[in-house]
Write a protein that holds these residues in place. Sequence first.
Motif, mmCIF file in Angstrom:
data_model
loop_
_atom_site.group_PDB
_atom_site.id
_atom_site.type_symbol
_atom_site.label_atom_id
_atom_site.label_comp_id
_atom_site.label_asym_id
_atom_site.label_seq_id
_atom_site.Cartn_x
_atom_site.Cartn_y
_atom_site.Cartn_z
ATOM 1 N N TYR A 257 -8.249 -4.799 37.504
ATOM 2 C CA TYR A 257 -8.306 -3.595 36.667
ATOM 3 C C TYR A 257 -8.552 -2.344 37.507
ATOM 4 O O TYR A 257 -9.289 -2.381 38.483
ATOM 5 N N LYS A 258 -7.983 -1.245 37.083
ATOM 6 C CA LYS A 258 -8.421 0.091 37.456
ATOM 7 C C LYS A 258 -9.415 0.435 36.354
ATOM 8 O O LYS A 258 -9.208 0.100 35.189
ATOM 9 N N ILE A 259 -10.507 1.124 36.698
ATOM 10 C CA ILE A 259 -11.600 1.270 35.745
ATOM 11 C C ILE A 259 -11.991 2.717 35.515
ATOM 12 O O ILE A 259 -12.180 3.473 36.472
ATOM 13 N N LEU A 260 -12.139 3.066 34.248
ATOM 14 C CA LEU A 260 -12.780 4.310 33.833
ATOM 15 C C LEU A 260 -14.149 3.883 33.329
ATOM 16 O O LEU A 260 -14.252 3.177 32.323
ATOM 17 N N LEU A 261 -15.184 4.274 34.052
ATOM 18 C CA LEU A 261 -16.535 3.826 33.763
ATOM 19 C C LEU A 261 -17.353 4.972 33.194
ATOM 20 O O LEU A 261 -17.461 6.034 33.791
ATOM 21 N N GLU A 262 -17.907 4.737 32.026
ATOM 22 C CA GLU A 262 -18.780 5.723 31.407
ATOM 23 C C GLU A 262 -20.041 5.858 32.270
ATOM 24 O O GLU A 262 -20.508 4.892 32.858
ATOM 25 N N LYS A 263 -20.558 7.046 32.349
ATOM 26 C CA LYS A 263 -21.783 7.287 33.111
ATOM 27 C C LYS A 263 -22.986 6.739 32.355
ATOM 28 O O LYS A 263 -22.902 6.578 31.142
ATOM 29 N N PRO A 264 -24.052 6.447 32.981
ATOM 30 C CA PRO A 264 -24.241 6.406 34.432
ATOM 31 C C PRO A 264 -23.710 5.087 34.995
ATOM 32 O O PRO A 264 -23.671 4.082 34.296
ATOM 33 N N ILE A 265 -23.323 5.129 36.256
ATOM 34 C CA ILE A 265 -22.933 3.877 36.902
ATOM 35 C C ILE A 265 -24.207 3.055 37.097
ATOM 36 O O ILE A 265 -24.350 1.981 36.551
ATOM 37 N N SER A 266 -25.107 3.600 37.899
ATOM 38 C CA SER A 266 -26.364 2.923 38.204
ATOM 39 C C SER A 266 -27.303 3.927 38.859
ATOM 40 O O SER A 266 -26.852 4.909 39.450
ATOM 41 N N ASP A 267 -28.575 3.632 38.807
ATOM 42 C CA ASP A 267 -29.540 4.449 39.537
ATOM 43 C C ASP A 267 -29.983 3.742 40.817
ATOM 44 O O ASP A 267 -30.926 4.149 41.477
ATOM 45 N N LYS A 268 -29.254 2.694 41.187
ATOM 46 C CA LYS A 268 -29.565 1.914 42.389
ATOM 47 C C LYS A 268 -28.454 2.077 43.414
ATOM 48 O O LYS A 268 -27.302 1.707 43.162
ATOM 49 N N LEU A 269 -28.793 2.609 44.567
ATOM 50 C CA LEU A 269 -27.823 2.857 45.621
ATOM 51 C C LEU A 269 -27.087 1.590 46.032
ATOM 52 O O LEU A 269 -25.870 1.613 46.237
ATOM 53 N N ASP A 270 -27.790 0.465 46.130
ATOM 54 C CA ASP A 270 -27.142 -0.773 46.561
ATOM 55 C C ASP A 270 -26.051 -1.215 45.580
ATOM 56 O O ASP A 270 -25.017 -1.758 45.989
ATOM 57 N N GLU A 271 -26.243 -0.964 44.291
ATOM 58 C CA GLU A 271 -25.200 -1.309 43.312
ATOM 59 C C GLU A 271 -23.982 -0.406 43.461
ATOM 60 O O GLU A 271 -22.843 -0.863 43.327
ATOM 61 N N LEU A 272 -24.210 0.846 43.758
ATOM 62 C CA LEU A 272 -23.098 1.775 43.971
ATOM 63 C C LEU A 272 -22.277 1.357 45.189
ATOM 64 O O LEU A 272 -21.046 1.340 45.141
ATOM 65 N N ILE A 273 -22.966 1.017 46.249
ATOM 66 C CA ILE A 273 -22.280 0.577 47.467
ATOM 67 C C ILE A 273 -21.524 -0.723 47.204
ATOM 68 O O ILE A 273 -20.379 -0.887 47.635
ATOM 69 N N GLU A 274 -22.146 -1.640 46.485
ATOM 70 C CA GLU A 274 -21.496 -2.906 46.160
ATOM 71 C C GLU A 274 -20.207 -2.686 45.364
ATOM 72 O O GLU A 274 -19.178 -3.308 45.653
ATOM 73 N N LEU A 275 -20.240 -1.803 44.383
ATOM 74 C CA LEU A 275 -19.027 -1.514 43.602
ATOM 75 C C LEU A 275 -17.950 -0.885 44.468
ATOM 76 O O LEU A 275 -16.773 -1.229 44.358
ATOM 77 N N ARG A 276 -18.343 0.043 45.335
ATOM 78 C CA ARG A 276 -17.368 0.674 46.226
ATOM 79 C C ARG A 276 -16.694 -0.365 47.117
ATOM 80 O O ARG A 276 -15.466 -0.373 47.260
ATOM 81 N N GLU A 277 -17.478 -1.260 47.688
ATOM 82 C CA GLU A 277 -16.926 -2.278 48.575
ATOM 83 C C GLU A 277 -16.046 -3.272 47.810
ATOM 84 O O GLU A 277 -15.001 -3.688 48.305
ATOM 85 N N LEU A 278 -16.445 -3.630 46.621
ATOM 86 C CA LEU A 278 -15.651 -4.541 45.796
ATOM 87 C C LEU A 278 -14.314 -3.895 45.422
ATOM 88 O O LEU A 278 -13.260 -4.540 45.484
ATOM 89 N N ALA A 279 -14.353 -2.624 45.063
ATOM 90 C CA ALA A 279 -13.113 -1.911 44.733
ATOM 91 C C ALA A 279 -12.187 -1.843 45.946
ATOM 92 O O ALA A 279 -10.970 -2.024 45.818
ATOM 93 N N LYS A 280 -12.732 -1.601 47.130
ATOM 94 C CA LYS A 280 -11.915 -1.592 48.350
ATOM 95 C C LYS A 280 -11.284 -2.956 48.592
ATOM 96 O O LYS A 280 -10.101 -3.058 48.897
ATOM 97 N N LYS A 281 -12.097 -3.993 48.467
ATOM 98 C CA LYS A 281 -11.633 -5.363 48.722
ATOM 99 C C LYS A 281 -10.451 -5.730 47.828
ATOM 100 O O LYS A 281 -9.511 -6.390 48.261
ATOM 101 N N TYR A 282 -10.491 -5.311 46.568
ATOM 102 C CA TYR A 282 -9.453 -5.678 45.607
ATOM 103 C C TYR A 282 -8.436 -4.563 45.367
ATOM 104 O O TYR A 282 -7.659 -4.639 44.417
ATOM 105 N N ASN A 283 -8.463 -3.547 46.219
ATOM 106 C CA ASN A 283 -7.521 -2.429 46.095
ATOM 107 C C ASN A 283 -7.544 -1.843 44.680
ATOM 108 O O ASN A 283 -6.514 -1.623 44.056
ATOM 109 N N SER A 284 -8.719 -1.620 44.192
ATOM 110 C CA SER A 284 -8.930 -1.083 42.866
ATOM 111 C C SER A 284 -9.619 0.269 42.990
ATOM 112 O O SER A 284 -9.791 0.782 44.093
ATOM 113 N N PHE A 285 -9.982 0.834 41.873
ATOM 114 C CA PHE A 285 -10.816 2.021 41.907
ATOM 115 C C PHE A 285 -11.648 2.085 40.630
ATOM 116 O O PHE A 285 -11.282 1.526 39.609
ATOM 117 N N VAL A 286 -12.772 2.760 40.768
ATOM 118 C CA VAL A 286 -13.660 2.994 39.642
ATOM 119 C C VAL A 286 -13.816 4.493 39.524
ATOM 120 O O VAL A 286 -14.304 5.156 40.422
#
Length: 128
Positions: free
Chosen positions: A95-124
Amino acid sequence: MEKEITVSILGTGHRGADAYGKGVMEMPNRFKIVSLCDLDREKLNKYKKLFGVSDENVYDNDDAFFEKKRSDLLVIATGDDSHVAMAKRAIPLGYKILLEKPISDKLDELIELRELAKKYNSFVMVCH
């Protein structure tokens, strides 16, 4: 002619259905809502009729919804505390994702989502 983009909406509350869903419906030559998922059956019944989604593409259980990819774009407008978990399930499906705010208040979760999106050639994309 541009490709029609299919859309699924996860969370048919005020943001998911009333804002994004109705916005998508204003561009029928570009977008088509093809599936809905929400725990609230009453909302699902209301919006499946409004958006023209067939019964077999309406889910009141996110496990059933995530059995396979159902559209090009997924709008995630669930409760704030479930945004990351839902996105983590959606990205590997493609999926390409439109995510309602907030994503997260945890930096590690933000980084994890970014890396997962890169791995699967997706975007959030976050709507704010």
